[in-house]
Write an enzyme that holds these catalytic residues in place. Structure first.
Site, PDB file in Angstrom:
ATOM      1  N   PRO A   2      46.419  42.358  40.515  1.00  0.00           N
ATOM      2  CA  PRO A   2      47.281  41.226  40.827  1.00  0.00           C
ATOM      3  C   PRO A   2      48.385  41.033  39.792  1.00  0.00           C
ATOM      4  CG  PRO A   2      44.945  40.603  40.727  1.00  0.00           C
ATOM      5  CD  PRO A   2      45.070  41.956  40.148  1.00  0.00           C
ATOM      6  N   GLU A   3      49.619  41.069  40.248  1.00  0.00           N
ATOM      7  CA  GLU A   3      50.775  40.748  39.416  1.00  0.00           C
ATOM      8  C   GLU A   3      51.356  39.447  39.971  1.00  0.00           C
ATOM      9  OE1 GLU A   3      53.343  44.213  38.987  1.00  0.00           O
ATOM     10  OE2 GLU A   3      51.645  45.547  39.316  1.00  0.00           O
TER      11      GLU A   3
END
Length: 274
Positions: A2-3
């Site tokens: 997850p960014e």
DNA sequence: CTTGGTTCCTGCGTGC
DNA sequence: TGCACGCAGGAACCAA
């Protein structure tokens, strides 16, 4: 992994569901994920608190609680958050469960258990260095071209490493950095200070573009990421280089190469990224 | 100021 | 089919 776009997707989805909910109980299956304070203290402080709103800063999720406290969750590589009815089967690797007052639960699951949870008074949020020292995020007023120009000026470090540094720009990770560099036509190993004014401008725009696209597509599900309902994003269908080793470049058809840069697996087109 | 290495962690792909 | 091995990488930390 997850960014910013993945975390923002989770935030948007969970926010209306958890806002206003009171935390009636917490089950801690893996105490070492609670980095601060110690689990007993964490429990004592959070029980009975209500979630006022869910915010995000970079890749951190900030649960603003009553009593001027904030729970901070970082998903790292494989962390997931699910909002589910209490009587449903729990997903694999569920380690912490927040039981609400309405028959639903917020569940933190993490296969590699690198994710972290903290609970702090708002006055001591500065203790979380990664949060406190984070640079401006793409798509915000603070991340303007002038800031980006000054960031790169005279830097000898590789542009990829600079873009990954959360103290300089908040929220970028390996996937969106590779995508930004490809869109701007810049090789990941270029010294940051060697970029021309046009290249800096193109890269600045490219970063905002790929982050905006990532959010619009509900994030990238490359391996593990799913949103708060367990659904995959769709941005993986729009990736230009990441994970496409030996596949043809979407721009020029040259085979995409993979190489370790700044300690990360990096994908780039040897023809259009100079 | 910088860079590079190590640590954390486990499912999965690879090679024999 | 089974097993050993190494990779995936965000961020904190340390050393140079």
């Amino acid at each position: 992994m997850p960014e910013l776009p993945e975390v923002e997707t989770i935030r948007r989805q969970l926010a209306p569901k958890v806002a206003g909910r009171e935390i009636a109980a917490v089950e801690i299956g893996l105490p070492r994920l609670l980095k601060y304070p110690d689990p007993a203290c964490f429990l004592r402080e959070i029980i009975g608190k209500r979630i006022e709103k869910l915010e995000r800063r970079g890749k951190y999720l900030l649960f603003r609680l009553t009593g001027d406290m904030t729970m901070i969750i970082h998903l790292r590589m494989t962390g997931r958050l699910f909002y589910r009815a209490a009587d449903t089967v729990r997903d694999a690797h569920t380690h912490v469960v927040f039981v609400f007052d309405n028959g639903f639960e917020l569940r933190f699951a993490d296969m590699r258990t690198l994710g972290t949870l903290c609970l702090l008074a708002d006055t001591e949020l500065g203790k979380i260095k990664g949060l406190h020292e984070m640079g401006p995020e793409p798509l915000t007023a603070a991340f303007d071209l002038k800031y980006f120009q000054q960031l790169l000026a005279n830097k000898k470090t590789k542009i990829k490493g600079l873009l990954l540094d959360q103290r300089r720009i908040g929220g970028l990770g390996n996937i969106y950095v590779d995508e930004s560099l490809h869109l701007a036509g810049i090789h990941p190993e270029r010294p940051a200070g060697s970029l021309s004014p046009d290249e800096i401008s193109n890269l600045h725009q490219a970063i905002n573009t790929v982050i905006r696209e990532g959010i619009e597509h509900g994030g990238t599900t490359f391996r593990d990421y799913v949103d708060g309902e367990g659904k995959a994003g769709t941005h993986q269908h729009h990736l230009r280089v990441y994970g496409r080793k030996q596949e043809p470049c979407v721009t020029c058809g040259t085979a995409i190469e993979r190489k370790e840069v700044a300690g990360r697996g990096s994908y780039y087109c040897p023809c259009c990224q100079k």
